[in-house]
Scaffold this active site. Structure first.
Site, PDB file in Angstrom:
ATOM      1  N   GLU A  59       0.833  -1.208   0.000  1.00  0.00           N
ATOM      2  CA  GLU A  59       0.000   0.000   0.000  1.00  0.00           C
ATOM      3  C   GLU A  59       0.871   1.263   0.000  1.00  0.00           C
ATOM      4  O   GLU A  59       0.600   2.247   0.680  1.00  0.00           O
ATOM      5  CB  GLU A  59      -0.964  -0.011   1.189  1.00  0.00           C
ATOM      6  CG  GLU A  59      -1.899  -1.215   1.189  1.00  0.00           C
ATOM      7  CD  GLU A  59      -2.797  -1.260   2.403  1.00  0.00           C
ATOM      8  OE1 GLU A  59      -3.723  -0.431   2.483  1.00  0.00           O
ATOM      9  OE2 GLU A  59      -2.568  -2.116   3.279  1.00  0.00           O
ATOM     10  N   GLU A  73      -5.629  -8.449   0.083  1.00  0.00           N
ATOM     11  CA  GLU A  73      -6.430  -8.142   1.273  1.00  0.00           C
ATOM     12  C   GLU A  73      -7.793  -7.685   0.796  1.00  0.00           C
ATOM     13  O   GLU A  73      -7.898  -6.752  -0.005  1.00  0.00           O
ATOM     14  CB  GLU A  73      -5.818  -7.019   2.121  1.00  0.00           C
ATOM     15  CG  GLU A  73      -4.761  -7.436   3.088  1.00  0.00           C
ATOM     16  CD  GLU A  73      -4.371  -6.281   4.014  1.00  0.00           C
ATOM     17  OE1 GLU A  73      -5.285  -5.601   4.536  1.00  0.00           O
ATOM     18  OE2 GLU A  73      -3.175  -6.047   4.176  1.00  0.00           O
TER      19      GLU A  73
END
Length: 339
Positions: A161, A265
């Protein structure tokens, strides 16, 4: 938009759950904390030769995984997922902070029991520019030797991320060029040391209202990436449907990268649309050709939020039934071939 469930879908799904809720894993040696450590450790491959992941880079099926912040030895998350999902996960993702040791025995334990370990390496309080310049080479070399000693496959995500400002290595904290330099240097040191058991997973967050940075400047290059990992959640803010949550980001990535995509995720927040959105997730992921998805089976209060969000599979009987039915119908759950 998420499609309506088929007529009779919920009734059949609930019946399936009632008939089929059984635990698939019953392991001995469990402590009160869920530690399943076996005396003498575990080994999944011959010590004579290193493990080579080349044959695993283009999976023929769709994997189903679970992510948790506990160590590989803490196996309760796998057993819980197995009971809820109706099958054991193919991937067990966990987090490790930069500077921590890698656990060869714990990861071998996962691989022995059917899970590809996926390590999300988090550069907490570590300068990406410093990594790129070689300031962290002592740790990188130590880590590379420990990973090689495991002698099983490992999916490795570094500084995931990276396009999200809430991370200390994201926009406003580190430059995209620093991330790329750090990633390439880490990869190069592993390669120089002959480490062949790592699947390199580049892992951005989906582009949304909170993560607006362009992805291309963060891409290390096709020679440095094996899989693209994408993080995205249904709710409580942006996630409504696969077509708006994942598809725009996958199209952006497809313009500069043709690597297999793994949703590393994801989850669906508890709410009135959870069953329909679970179906939309699996339908969308299958249609997009992803190689798998990893579920965040937790209830958590995110930074900046005052209310916990419940992503767990079993927030309701209907949600659990939907997960079981739709994951199976979309063909998720892919056992690895072992030579």
């Amino acid at each position: 938009m998420a499609r309506r469930p088929r007529p009779g879908y919920l009734l059949a799904a609930v019946a399936l759950v009632i008939a089929g809720l059984v635990a698939a894993y019953v392991l001995g040696g469990k402590s009160a904390a869920g530690d399943t450590r076996e005396a003498g450790g575990a080994s999944s491959a011959s010590p004579e030769a290193p493990f080579d992941v080349s044959s695993m880079l283009r999976p023929s099926g769709r994997m189903l995984g679970v992510v948790d912040n506990k160590t590989p030895w803490q196996y309760d998350i796998v057993k819980t997922f197995t009971e809820q999902a109706g099958r054991a996960p193919d991937i067990r993702e966990y987090y490790t902070s930069w500077g921590d040791d890698f656990d060869p025995e714990g990861n071998a334990f996962l691989w022995k029991h059917g899970q590809l370990p996926m390590l999300a390496l988090v550069p907490v309080d570590t300068s990406l520019a410093g990594v790129a310049e070689g300031a962290e080479d002592t740790y990188i070399r130590k880590l590379a030797h420990q990973v090689a000693a495991y002698r099983g496959p490992l999916a490795l995500s570094f500084a995931g991320e990276m396009n999200s400002p809430w991370n200390g290595w994201g926009p406003g904290h580190e430059k995209p060029s620093d991330f790329v330099g750090a990633w390439r240097h880490l990869h190069d040191v592993f390669r120089e040391l002959g480490v062949t058991n790592v699947i390199w997973v580049w892992n951005p967050h989906v582009v949304d209202t909170a993560s607006k940075a362009e992805l291309r400047p963060y891409f290390p290059g096709n020679d440095y990436v094996d899989w693209v990992g994408v993080v995205g959640y249904y709710g409580p803010v942006d996630g409504v449907a696969f077509s708006t949550l994942f598809t725009p980001t996958l199209k952006k990535i497809g313009r500069f990268c043709d690597k297999p995509v793994l949703i590393t995720e994801t989850g669906v927040a508890q709410g009135s649309r959870k069953q329909a959105q679970i179906r939309d997730l699996f339908d969308g992921a299958a249609d997009a050709g992803v190689i798998g998805l990893v579920w965040y089976d937790q209830r958590k209060t995110w930074p900046g939020s005052s209310q916990p969000t419940d992503w767990r599979i079993d927030t309701s009987l209907g949600a659990q039934a939907a997960f079981r039915v739709e994951s199976a119908r979309a063909g998720f759950g892919h056992p690895f071939t072992r030579d």
